[in-house]
Design a protein around this motif. Sequence first.
Motif, PDB file in Angstrom:
ATOM      1  N   LYS A 164       0.946  -1.427   0.147  1.00  0.00           N
ATOM      2  CA  LYS A 164       0.146   0.105  -0.040  1.00  0.00           C
ATOM      3  C   LYS A 164       0.870   1.503  -0.050  1.00  0.00           C
ATOM      4  O   LYS A 164       0.307   2.336  -0.531  1.00  0.00           O
ATOM      5  CB  LYS A 164      -0.893   0.223   1.335  1.00  0.00           C
ATOM      6  CG  LYS A 164      -2.090  -0.988   1.209  1.00  0.00           C
ATOM      7  CD  LYS A 164      -3.250  -0.338   0.143  1.00  0.00           C
ATOM      8  CE  LYS A 164      -4.489  -1.022   0.327  1.00  0.00           C
ATOM      9  NZ  LYS A 164      -5.511  -0.215  -0.436  1.00  0.00           N
ATOM     10  N   THR A 208      -1.219   4.036  -1.821  1.00  0.00           N
ATOM     11  CA  THR A 208      -2.625   3.322  -2.781  1.00  0.00           C
ATOM     12  C   THR A 208      -3.692   3.569  -2.211  1.00  0.00           C
ATOM     13  O   THR A 208      -4.265   2.501  -1.338  1.00  0.00           O
ATOM     14  CB  THR A 208      -2.007   1.967  -3.386  1.00  0.00           C
ATOM     15  OG1 THR A 208      -0.799   2.092  -3.860  1.00  0.00           O
ATOM     16  CG2 THR A 208      -2.991   1.428  -4.318  1.00  0.00           C
ATOM     17  N   PHE A 254      -6.685   3.459  -4.587  1.00  0.00           N
ATOM     18  CA  PHE A 254      -7.352   2.628  -5.090  1.00  0.00           C
ATOM     19  C   PHE A 254      -6.454   2.130  -6.273  1.00  0.00           C
ATOM     20  O   PHE A 254      -5.334   2.567  -6.319  1.00  0.00           O
ATOM     21  CB  PHE A 254      -8.656   3.219  -6.107  1.00  0.00           C
ATOM     22  CG  PHE A 254      -9.575   3.668  -5.172  1.00  0.00           C
ATOM     23  CD1 PHE A 254     -10.354   2.894  -4.338  1.00  0.00           C
ATOM     24  CD2 PHE A 254      -9.812   5.083  -4.924  1.00  0.00           C
ATOM     25  CE1 PHE A 254     -11.438   3.333  -3.681  1.00  0.00           C
ATOM     26  CE2 PHE A 254     -10.804   5.585  -4.109  1.00  0.00           C
ATOM     27  CZ  PHE A 254     -11.625   4.656  -3.342  1.00  0.00           C
ATOM     28  N   ARG A 255      -6.623   1.148  -7.401  1.00  0.00           N
ATOM     29  CA  ARG A 255      -5.696   0.427  -8.206  1.00  0.00           C
ATOM     30  C   ARG A 255      -4.853   1.509  -8.988  1.00  0.00           C
ATOM     31  O   ARG A 255      -3.837   1.471  -9.367  1.00  0.00           O
ATOM     32  CB  ARG A 255      -6.556  -0.397  -9.131  1.00  0.00           C
ATOM     33  CG  ARG A 255      -5.249  -0.863 -10.077  1.00  0.00           C
ATOM     34  CD  ARG A 255      -5.967  -2.478 -10.836  1.00  0.00           C
ATOM     35  NE  ARG A 255      -7.091  -1.820 -11.636  1.00  0.00           N
ATOM     36  CZ  ARG A 255      -6.870  -1.380 -12.953  1.00  0.00           C
ATOM     37  NH1 ARG A 255      -5.372  -1.411 -13.215  1.00  0.00           N
ATOM     38  NH2 ARG A 255      -7.728  -0.967 -13.668  1.00  0.00           N
ATOM     39  N   TYR A 301      -2.704   9.960 -10.735  1.00  0.00           N
ATOM     40  CA  TYR A 301      -3.830   8.982 -11.248  1.00  0.00           C
ATOM     41  C   TYR A 301      -2.808   8.281 -12.465  1.00  0.00           C
ATOM     42  O   TYR A 301      -2.310   8.823 -13.226  1.00  0.00           O
ATOM     43  CB  TYR A 301      -4.997   9.711 -11.925  1.00  0.00           C
ATOM     44  CG  TYR A 301      -5.866   8.747 -12.592  1.00  0.00           C
ATOM     45  CD1 TYR A 301      -6.800   7.827 -11.918  1.00  0.00           C
ATOM     46  CD2 TYR A 301      -6.001   8.893 -14.171  1.00  0.00           C
ATOM     47  CE1 TYR A 301      -7.634   7.073 -12.628  1.00  0.00           C
ATOM     48  CE2 TYR A 301      -6.721   8.045 -14.776  1.00  0.00           C
ATOM     49  CZ  TYR A 301      -7.604   7.027 -14.085  1.00  0.00           C
ATOM     50  OH  TYR A 301      -8.325   6.289 -14.676  1.00  0.00           O
TER      51      TYR A 301
END
Length: 258
Positions: A164, A211, A213-214, A255
């Motif tokens: 993470k 992290t 989300f993916r 992103y």
Amino acid sequence: MGKENSLNFKACFLIMAVVYLKCNALSTTQTCFMKLFLILALSAFPALANAQKKDKFYIGVQVQPELTFYKSSQIAVYPPAYSKSSFNVGLNIYGQYQITDYFSASLGFGFISRKLNTEMDVDQQLLPDPYYDMAAYLYISKTLSQRILQIPVGFAYNFLKTKKVDVFASLTFIPNYLLNTEYANKNKYPAFKKNSWLGFSLNPTAGLDYTLFRKIKLTSALAYSVVNTVREEEYSRKHPKIKHTYLQFSLGAKYNLI
């Protein structure tokens, strides 16, 4: 892909050579250097665009609050000037290319309005029209406000990676372009256009990515300007350089485009 990158490099090199010859004839060393740096930095965009196909390109935004440190006065003799600080906030939009699992490079575009509560003499005989006044006296400005565009280029190393969290250290070089400067005074003059290079900053940084989300990571970092060069103030009789450093916190998100 290789042929396209080769053509981009050759075109960039040709433009750099032309700009260098022009700068050498018409510009100061600092202005020339900054122009060459900009072209070199912008030439990185084709490489960053190609990186999208390798799942390694991120685009991000950061809010950057900072504490700015400087002297209380540029004119004090006795009592002597003392250290002061003020709170300012900037914004940075950037692209990041993950070169390997541990190394990355970034290129950004930022803006900050930096206010320094420092005394400085302003000579109204040096002001541009229509504010030039041959008969006017010097006045003391209590506040200096600078609006600055920044083009940070950074290189980072992830020295701790988990599922993470990534913990990193980086070094960022930032050319600073001064749009205008406002001097607080009773005459309420507007901000005077400068449109010239103020100098550059060199900031070592420590931070972490989380992290969420993916494709989305939250990012935070703490930086200090170990080098922060500035130009002379041309509207002051003594033409001082308003030297300052800053401790900057960055908070934002990035992103993954693929």
